[in-house]
Design a protein around this motif. Structure first.
Motif, short mmCIF file in Angstrom:
data_model
loop_
_atom_site.label_atom_id
_atom_site.label_comp_id
_atom_site.label_asym_id
_atom_site.label_seq_id
_atom_site.Cartn_x
_atom_site.Cartn_y
_atom_site.Cartn_z
N VAL A 82 54.62 39.36 48.83
CA VAL A 82 53.58 38.62 48.14
C VAL A 82 52.28 38.66 48.94
CG1 VAL A 82 52.88 36.35 47.28
CG2 VAL A 82 55.26 37.10 47.04
N VAL A 83 52.37 38.33 50.23
CA VAL A 83 51.17 38.31 51.06
C VAL A 83 50.63 39.73 51.26
CG1 VAL A 83 50.21 37.64 53.30
CG2 VAL A 83 51.92 36.20 52.20
N ARG A 84 51.52 40.70 51.34
CA ARG A 84 51.05 42.08 51.47
C ARG A 84 50.19 42.48 50.28
NH1 ARG A 84 51.70 47.22 49.96
NH2 ARG A 84 51.43 48.83 51.56
N GLN A 85 50.62 42.13 49.07
CA GLN A 85 49.83 42.46 47.89
C GLN A 85 48.50 41.72 47.87
OE1 GLN A 85 52.08 43.05 44.04
NE2 GLN A 85 53.73 42.15 45.24
N LEU A 86 48.51 40.48 48.32
CA LEU A 86 47.26 39.72 48.38
C LEU A 86 46.31 40.33 49.40
CD1 LEU A 86 48.68 36.08 48.20
CD2 LEU A 86 47.52 37.33 46.37
N HIS A 87 46.82 40.73 50.53
CA HIS A 87 45.98 41.33 51.56
C HIS A 87 45.46 42.70 51.13
CE1 HIS A 87 46.72 38.94 55.52
NE2 HIS A 87 46.63 38.14 54.47
N ARG A 136 46.74 40.19 40.77
CA ARG A 136 46.39 41.59 41.00
C ARG A 136 45.71 42.19 39.77
NH1 ARG A 136 48.45 44.80 45.12
NH2 ARG A 136 48.51 46.55 43.66
N ARG A 137 46.19 41.80 38.60
CA ARG A 137 45.57 42.32 37.37
C ARG A 137 44.13 41.84 37.25
NH1 ARG A 137 50.84 41.51 35.51
NH2 ARG A 137 50.43 39.41 34.75
N GLU A 141 40.89 44.31 37.09
CA GLU A 141 39.85 44.32 36.05
C GLU A 141 38.46 44.25 36.67
OE1 GLU A 141 40.86 41.03 33.59
OE2 GLU A 141 42.68 41.97 32.76
N LEU A 142 38.31 43.44 37.71
CA LEU A 142 37.01 43.33 38.38
C LEU A 142 36.66 44.64 39.09
CD1 LEU A 142 34.58 41.66 39.20
CD2 LEU A 142 35.95 40.65 41.05
N LEU A 143 37.64 45.25 39.73
CA LEU A 143 37.39 46.53 40.38
C LEU A 143 37.05 47.62 39.36
CD1 LEU A 143 40.25 46.54 43.06
CD2 LEU A 143 37.83 46.00 43.40
#
Length: 251
Positions: A82-87, A136-137, A141-143
């Motif tokens: 979870v934290v890896r994806q956030l980072h 993440r989605r 979208e912002l990216l």
């Protein structure tokens, strides 16, 4: 310790999740770190937790370790992905904020980065219950809007999620291409100039980047670069660096 791996071209052995690697030392270092590739563990040189492991140990669990307190092991390992994806999302947002063309979105990018940072600073219970995919989605979208601002005036080929595995791409015009999620495993990109191509999530394992120019590419991470083949003539963005094994590659 936490992630599993299977015997393959990337790993010499099978290792279940939550079981220590036989090469893990008592001080948490790797006993064969200097020769991982030679010993059949190139996958270890590619993996990057984006600082998630350190944060979980030092902040989320206040410096406590699964080795001294085995009872917290399951909780630590559960929040690592979870934290890896956030980072990883923080990596992309931080890069996006530095792009001049993204100026109109700078406030939104800053707010998104602050929001992800707050989530990553949550408790173990909060992190375990987090719908990280939804966040993440939103970041994706912002990216995507950032991508439109950067490449919008001169968009290249749309190769999103394209299967380009093993392809000779040296004569393809990939400048400013959209290569999000593209499968470039083993592709020949020698000498290719990619301009502002978007490489978000592209699989570059074994891709030949010798002499290629990726210096202006969007959303390229260190694990992607480390998984590829290159040499000292490969041009990279300032945020990533040539891995040590490139130094021995023939020009």
């Amino acid at each position: 310790m936490a992630p599993p791996f299977a015997a393959s071209a990337d790993f010499a052995i099978d290792k279940p999740a939550g079981v220590p690697c036989p090469n893990l030392r008592r001080d948490f270092g790797c006993g064969i770190h200097a020769e991982l590739r030679e010993r059949g563990f190139p996958g270890c040189t590619v993996f990057d937790c984006f600082g998630a492991g350190q944060r979980i140990t030092q902040e989320t669990f206040g410096g406590r370790s699964w080795r001294e307190e085995p009872e917290i092991a399951a909780a630590q390992f559960a929040v690592l992905p979870v934290v890896r994806q956030l980072h990883e999302a923080l990596w992309y947002l931080t890069e996006a904020e530095t792009l001049p063309a993204a100026g109109p979105l700078r406030v939104e990018l800053g707010a998104a980065r602050d929001g992800i940072e707050r989530l990553a600073a949550g408790s173990a219970e909060e992190l375990a219950g987090l719908d990280v995919g939804a966040h993440r989605r939103e970041v994706g979208e912002l990216l995507g809007r950032v991508d439109e601002l950067v490449r919008g005036h001169r968009p290249g080929a749309d190769r999103r999620n394209a299967d380009l595995m093993g392809k000779d791409l040296r004569r393809r015009d990939l400048r400013n291409a959209d290569l999000r999620g593209a499968y470039l495993i083993g592709a020949d990109l020698r000498g290719v100039v990619l301009g502002s191509a978007n490489l978000l999530g592209a699989d570059l394992r074994g891709a030949d980047l010798r002499g290629a120019d990726l210096s202006r590419c969007l959303f390229l991470t260190q694990p992607q670069v480390t998984a590829a083949r290159g040499d000292m003539s490969t041009r990279l963005p300032v945020a990533v660096s040539a891995p040590p094994h490139w130094a021995a590659a023939p020009r």
